[in-house]
Design an enzyme around this catalytic site. Structure first.
Site, PDB file in Angstrom:
ATOM      1  N   GLY B 207       0.710  -1.046   0.002  1.00  0.00           N
ATOM      2  CA  GLY B 207       0.151   0.056   0.040  1.00  0.00           C
ATOM      3  C   GLY B 207       0.792   1.260  -0.104  1.00  0.00           C
ATOM      4  N   GLU B 208       0.498   2.030   0.876  1.00  0.00           N
ATOM      5  CA  GLU B 208       1.428   3.440   1.011  1.00  0.00           C
ATOM      6  C   GLU B 208       2.679   3.203   1.274  1.00  0.00           C
ATOM      7  OE1 GLU B 208       0.944   6.072   4.336  1.00  0.00           O
ATOM      8  OE2 GLU B 208       0.124   4.327   5.649  1.00  0.00           O
ATOM      9  N   GLY B 210       4.736   0.955  -0.399  1.00  0.00           N
ATOM     10  CA  GLY B 210       5.186   0.581  -1.902  1.00  0.00           C
ATOM     11  C   GLY B 210       5.180  -0.981  -1.881  1.00  0.00           C
ATOM     12  N   ASP B 238      -5.155  -3.622  -8.249  1.00  0.00           N
ATOM     13  CA  ASP B 238      -5.381  -3.902  -9.499  1.00  0.00           C
ATOM     14  C   ASP B 238      -4.770  -3.126 -10.669  1.00  0.00           C
ATOM     15  OD1 ASP B 238      -7.133  -5.994  -8.687  1.00  0.00           O
ATOM     16  OD2 ASP B 238      -8.642  -4.877  -8.458  1.00  0.00           O
TER      17      ASP B 238
END
Lengths: 308, 308
Positions: B207-208, B210, B238
């Site tokens: 996620g945030e 990487g 996706d």
């Protein structure tokens, strides 16, 4: 090469992790920062305080690494600051079991005379007014002041913290602390607000997720090296700060570009720190190992892209 | 340039975030993957299923981007898969409000004849036996099979998942899922165990924080671009997978070195996806904007270090 003044705790730690536990061993922010910075063979001093129970051997460990220890006050009838903690299975959270401030309660740091003209000052995590008192002793404004702090001071001494960071070039805090200090969830916005509070550079430490360096509209992201095993995270943040500051003091180049490299050095040294209990790994670290790991950082992050 | 087969949901989403809420809008893994991959002007098809309520306009959106939609079965008297979710203030967690499988309950994907020789197959998050049935339809073993999955299938269909990933080159999962699938906390060890289950390449999405790409003893870390604001995270994973796979299909180079660049493309496209609700940003994205952001990724991560 610039002289470096480090202020921070020199302490006993007792650590428990899923891998084992230690008796009282050498610890403290000032210790980890000093040991990390000593890898750059710079002229540094650690300003701190210990009790009469602090082994001379531990001071020798620092002296032997060319760290000036004349600024470490020894209170013969006092006891050294002691911290004990237990890490949970995920190693990302811990419980503090014991905090005995002891001599730290009346710590009044005295910068050795020959370091009052130092170009670089690293303020380890302490009460912000103690950090400020170090800056006030400097004969001229240092070229670079780096400050580390934590949520505890935001809760208990926010006014002092806000005053102190006005005089700081670089602040290093973790992501949750950046959010608390700024009141912003987005780290980009948080960094901008913290810039406005004083520090031109904001380093946000995200543990296993690496570190971000912000300066104006520029941002640099150094990942942490993915490790097979984190044995003991104690001191990793201080080791990062020591590597970062030590590299900058050695090169005397305080540009954003050079700070990127400094962040990589900090991350590299921190990746060693967590491999053993306490300072053990840092005391058995060769230049060759450091270079090898810097090379791993390069492979980890560098890519080719052709923009057509 | 290689042909690309994508299988995944084409759906209605209704999304609520701290910034607002939507009615039923275009969503689904197949949609996001297809739109992301279409930036590389490759010959791709999306294999999916929708109901009679699915607007022809939405299919045209895909066709206009050179995505073959002949593999999207339309069940005239059925209803399209519908998902509704609400994100919390930190945007990192969400509650699912509604899941209506509808036509998806009896989804039996049929790969269009002209794509059964495709070199690259992207298996979007679906029941692993549905993913397997797509592979079974291919006339020859694809040069690259990428599979996305989630914890739900590890809970409910682990045996099928383990069977399917034996036939997969790249698996993309998030960090918690990698830990669940491998039973290991360290992502380095988790990736190694997942290698042993089949996939030669393991992409761990954080996620945030990487994404990590693992292959044998090699590892590459692409940070996520620090954003001022994450507006809606739906479809980011996706979109990452679609950008990653699309770039590989375009270049036809499935080496680790080229996958690094593919990870950067995936991260870049995902960084756009979260800027607006649903697919909105992806439908208004120029090559120029993409190149500019790839350049930001370079500044974000590239550094100079001289090893002496």
């Amino acid at each position: 090469m610039s002289k470096l003044v480090i202020v921070g705790t020199v302490a006993f730690d007792a650590i428990e992790t899923p891998f084992g536990k230690t008796d009282k061993i050498l610890g403290g922010a000032g210790t980890f920062i000093g040991l990390a910075a000593s890898n750059f063979n710079i002229d540094s001093t650690v300003v701190s305080i210990v009790g009469g129970d602090f082994p001379k051997d531990y001071l020798d460990i620092m002296s032997n690494r060319n760290i000036d220890v004349s600024g470490i006050e020894i209170v013969e009838d006092g006891k050294t600051f002691f911290w004990s903690g237990k890490y949970h299975n995920d190693m990302n959270s811990r419980d503090t079991l014991v905090t005995e401030l002891n001599v730290l309660e009346h710590f009044n740091p005295i910068v050795p005379e020959s370091y009052k003209d130092a170009e670089v000052v690293m303020l380890g995590n302490l009460h912000p007014s103690v950090q400020m008192s170090v800056l006030n002793q400097m004969h001229k404004t240092p070229k670079l002041v780096v400050l580390d702090t934590m949520n505890f001071w935001m809760d208990c001494a926010l006014d002092d913290l806000v005053k102190t960071i006005k005089h700081v070039d670089v602040i290093t805090i973790n992501d949750e602390e950046a959010r608390q200090l700024s009141g912003e969830y987005s780290l980009v916005v948080a960094a901008r607000k913290i810039h406005e509070m004083g520090p031109k550079y904001v380093v946000i430490k995200k543990g296993e997720h690496g570190a971000l360096l912000f300066h104006d509209d520029n941002v640099f992201y150094a990942p942490a090296l993915p490790l097979e095993e984190v044995f003991d995270p104690t001191g990793a943040g201080d080791t990062f700060a020591g590597g970062f500051t030590g590299y900058l003091a050695k090169t005397g180049d305080y540009s954003f570009e050079n700070m990127k490299t400094a962040v990589i050095y900090g991350s590299t040294l921190a990746s060693f720190c967590v491999e053993k209990f306490g300072t053990e790994r840092m005391l058995n670290l060769t230049d060759k190992e450091i270079y090898k790991r810097l090379d791993q950082f390069k492979s980890l992050t560098q890519f080719d892209i052709e923009l057509t």
